[in-house]
Structures are given as structure tokens and as C-alpha cells.
Write a protein that holds these residues in place. Structure first.
Motif, short mmCIF file in Angstrom:
data_model
loop_
_atom_site.label_atom_id
_atom_site.label_comp_id
_atom_site.label_asym_id
_atom_site.label_seq_id
_atom_site.Cartn_x
_atom_site.Cartn_y
_atom_site.Cartn_z
N ASN A 21 -8.36 -44.36 14.42
CA ASN A 21 -9.63 -44.07 13.91
C ASN A 21 -10.67 -43.48 14.89
OD1 ASN A 21 -8.57 -44.81 11.32
ND2 ASN A 21 -9.22 -46.86 11.79
N ASN A 22 -10.29 -42.70 15.98
CA ASN A 22 -11.21 -41.95 16.91
C ASN A 22 -11.62 -43.24 17.90
OD1 ASN A 22 -11.61 -39.50 16.06
ND2 ASN A 22 -12.90 -40.38 14.22
N LEU A 23 -10.59 -44.23 17.98
CA LEU A 23 -11.03 -45.28 19.04
C LEU A 23 -9.60 -45.52 19.89
CD1 LEU A 23 -12.74 -47.57 20.26
CD2 LEU A 23 -11.65 -49.15 18.33
N SER A 24 -9.81 -45.41 21.01
CA SER A 24 -8.62 -45.69 22.28
C SER A 24 -8.74 -46.96 22.84
CB SER A 24 -8.68 -44.64 23.11
OG SER A 24 -7.57 -44.96 24.09
N VAL A 25 -8.09 -48.15 22.59
CA VAL A 25 -8.12 -49.37 23.13
C VAL A 25 -7.04 -49.54 24.17
CG1 VAL A 25 -8.12 -51.70 22.64
CG2 VAL A 25 -8.92 -50.28 21.03
N LEU A 72 -14.46 -58.85 27.52
CA LEU A 72 -14.21 -58.26 26.45
C LEU A 72 -15.56 -57.55 26.24
CD1 LEU A 72 -13.71 -61.45 24.00
CD2 LEU A 72 -11.86 -59.69 25.11
N PRO A 73 -15.56 -56.37 25.41
CA PRO A 73 -16.81 -55.64 24.95
C PRO A 73 -17.91 -56.61 24.53
CG PRO A 73 -14.73 -54.44 24.14
CD PRO A 73 -14.31 -55.71 24.54
N ARG A 74 -18.98 -56.43 24.61
CA ARG A 74 -19.94 -57.18 24.22
C ARG A 74 -20.28 -57.65 22.70
NH1 ARG A 74 -25.63 -55.27 27.52
NH2 ARG A 74 -26.30 -57.19 26.30
N GLN A 75 -19.91 -56.43 22.07
CA GLN A 75 -19.94 -56.55 20.51
C GLN A 75 -18.95 -57.38 19.89
OE1 GLN A 75 -19.37 -53.79 22.17
NE2 GLN A 75 -18.24 -52.36 20.86
N THR A 85 -20.43 -53.19 9.90
CA THR A 85 -19.61 -54.18 9.90
C THR A 85 -18.08 -53.83 9.56
OG1 THR A 85 -21.39 -55.61 9.09
CG2 THR A 85 -19.07 -56.62 8.75
N SER A 86 -17.94 -52.88 8.68
CA SER A 86 -16.48 -52.49 8.22
C SER A 86 -15.84 -51.73 9.52
CB SER A 86 -16.59 -51.62 7.12
OG SER A 86 -17.35 -50.34 7.10
N ALA A 87 -16.78 -50.99 10.14
CA ALA A 87 -16.05 -50.28 11.57
C ALA A 87 -15.64 -51.32 12.32
CB ALA A 87 -17.12 -49.31 11.95
N ASP A 88 -16.51 -52.52 12.81
CA ASP A 88 -16.08 -53.34 13.35
C ASP A 88 -14.84 -54.13 13.31
OD1 ASP A 88 -18.08 -53.22 15.51
OD2 ASP A 88 -19.13 -55.18 14.53
#
Length: 295
Positions: A16-20, A38-41, A126-129
Motif C-alpha cells: 500500500n505504497n508503504l515500505s517498512v 518507533l515512528p512517532r505516530q 485511522t483506517s490508514a494507520d
């Protein structure tokens, strides 16, 4: 199966356009010590991750770091708090005008962006999170799995070293048993001379005679120590071969091995046996050092 406390694992998952990219490092530690970057969010997920790391990595100093890379065109997780920044800009301009100072708009904006609450770290979707966290968790679990595999591989190497050390001690014990056979006649001769001196003494004391015999027998006899040392060495290998093998238990057994080796060295009163004892102690120190790196 042994596991080393030293390990490393990393994994990259793209969705989903996210590289982890998740990275897990573990080092020696008497207890479990976890540090998460961790990322702040997603800072609120730290407790969940600590529980996951505790269950799967058990012991050691654990460092977990996560890096996120998003495709272009997507909103970042950290956004500018525009109403707050606009208020800062207005106030800064009024302050500068009141002090008859001339400042450029770019300088005012740069200063406003440095003020408290100029950024929002809360996610706008929120759903994206939720979807992002699923991707992040997948990467973390894979990094943990690879770290654990690294630990098992390193543990297999340690197991081979332990077997070598125990075999060396066993070989030296066999040398001591051979030397002990040659030592006994010399001990017997010393006892005979001591008894003869007592018998030739006009003030011979029967009680002292018996005490002298008991003293020599207890001082020079290492039969029990040799038997116990054999048992401890066999038990070490037995525990080493089990699934429940762990560094603490192996360290406890090595302490018992050390007690018997020390007693043999103190009672033997023989130069050749002392040399073998020194070699056994050297191997035992290697064992103790390596058990500190075992989970």
C-alpha cells in the motif's frame, strides 16, 4: 537446543505504497532489556511490541528500530498545524513592527515553524494507520524470526565448543587417574615413615596415631572427587543435549565442576596432577565465559 543471546535480523515489507524496514539486534545481558525506536505516530504501540519481544526473544539486550518510507503524493504522518503557525506569524510580525524592526516573511515563517505545537503528529486517517500497523507488524515479526534463527545458529556453534571443552576436561581427568596410581606408592611411603616415627617415640600416643592416619587418608585421597567430577561432566553434556538447556543451568553445573577440580588440586599434592588441574581450570573458565552468552 542452545540459543545465543547475540543475534541480528532485519526485514523489509512493501505494501500500500508503504515500505517498512524492521531491524532487531540482541546482545548479552543478565536480564531482558528492551529498547524500541518507533515512528512517532505509532509510539502507543510500544507496550504491544515489548510483549511480543519478551515472548519470542526471552533474554538479552534487545534493540528494535523501524524505518518507514512512503511513496510520493501521500500525506506524511507529521503535518503542519497551520492555524497555530498562522497565529505565530501574526504575533511575530506585530512584535517586530512594535519594535520598529524589519523582518522578511520567510524569516518569520521559519521562526514560527520552530515554536511549540507547530506540527501535528496525529494521523488524519485511522483506517490508514491500521493498515500501516499491519504492514509494520509483519516486518517486525519477520525480523524477530530471522534474529531467532541467527541465535540458534550461533547456539549450535557454542554447543560444539562446550562439547570440546568438556572433552578436554574429561581427558585431563583420565590423565589424573593414571597419575594417581603412580602417586599412591609415594603417599603410602610418607604415611609409613610418619607411623614409624610415632612408633619409635617413647611417648607414643594411640589417639594421636589414629588421628594422623585419618588426617593422611582424608588429605590425600581424591577418589570421591574424581567420581563426582565424572558425574558433573556427564550431567553437563546431558543437559546440553536437551531442549531446556539454558545458560543459567549450565553455569550452575560448571560451578560444581569447578569445586571438584579445586579440591583435587588442593588434596593431590602432586606436581603432575597440579599441571592437569591448571589445564582443566583453563577449559572451565572458557565454559563459564560462554554460558554468559547463552539464553
Amino acid at each position: 537446543m542452545l540459543k545465543s543471546m547475540t543475534g541480528y535480523g532485519n526485514a523489509t515489507v512493501e505494501e500500500n505504497n508503504l515500505s517498512v524496514t524492521a531491524e532487531v539486534k540482541t546482545l548479552n545481558s543478565k536480564f531482558l532489556d528492551i529498547y524500541c525506536r518507533l515512528p512517532r505516530q505509532f509510539s502507543d504501540k510500544e507496550i504491544e511490541l515489548r510483549s511480543l519481544l519478551t515472548q519470542q526473544l526471552e533474554r538479552g539486550k534487545v534493540e528494535l528500530s523501524i524505518n518507514l518510507t512512503r511513496s510520493s503524493g501521500l500525506k506524511p504522518g507529521v503535518v503542519i498545524n497551520r492555524p497555530m503557525v498562522a497565529a505565530y506569524v501574526s504575533d511575530l510580525k506585530e512584535t517586530a513592527n512594535g519594535m520598529l524592526m524589519s523582518v522578511s516573511d520567510s524569516d518569520v515563517l521559519q521562526l514560527a515553524l520552530q515554536q511549540p505545537n507547530a506540527y501535528l503528529t496525529e494521523s488524519l486517517d485511522t483506517s490508514a494507520d491500521t493498515s500501516d500497523w499491519t504492514t509494520i507488524l509483519t516486518a517486525i515479526q519477520e525480523a524477530i524470526r530471522r534474529c531467532d534463527a541467527f541465535r540458534k545458529q550461533d547456539g549450535a556453534i557454542l554447543e560444539g565448543k562446550f562439547q570440546e571443552y568438556i572433552q578436554t576436561i574429561t581427558d585431563r581427568l583420565a590423565d589424573i587417574e593414571e597419575q594417581d596410581i603412580r602417586r599412591i606408592p609415594a603417599v603410602r611411603e610418607r604415611m609409613r615413615n610418619s607411623v614409624k616415627e610415632l612408633l619409635d617415640n617413647e611417648s607414643f600416643d594411640q589417639n594421636r596415631f589414629e588421628q594422623e592416619l585419618v588426617y593422611y587418608v582424608e588429605k590425600f585421597d581424591i577418589s570421591e572427587e574424581k567420581v563426582r567430577l565424572k558425574n558433573h561432566l556427564a550431567y553437563f553434556l546431558e543437559v546440553l543435549a536437551t531442549e531446556e538447556a539454558n545458560g543459567k543451568k549450565l553455569n550452575f553445573i560448571s560451578q560444581e565442576i569447578g569445586r571438584e577440580i579445586n579440591t583435587i588440586g588442593s588434596k593431590a599434592n602432586d606436581a603432575a596432577i597440579q599441571r592437569f588441574v591448571v589445564q582443566m581450570k583453563d577449559e572451565l573458565e572458557k565454559i563459564k565465559e560462554q554460558t554468559m552468552n547463552v539464553i
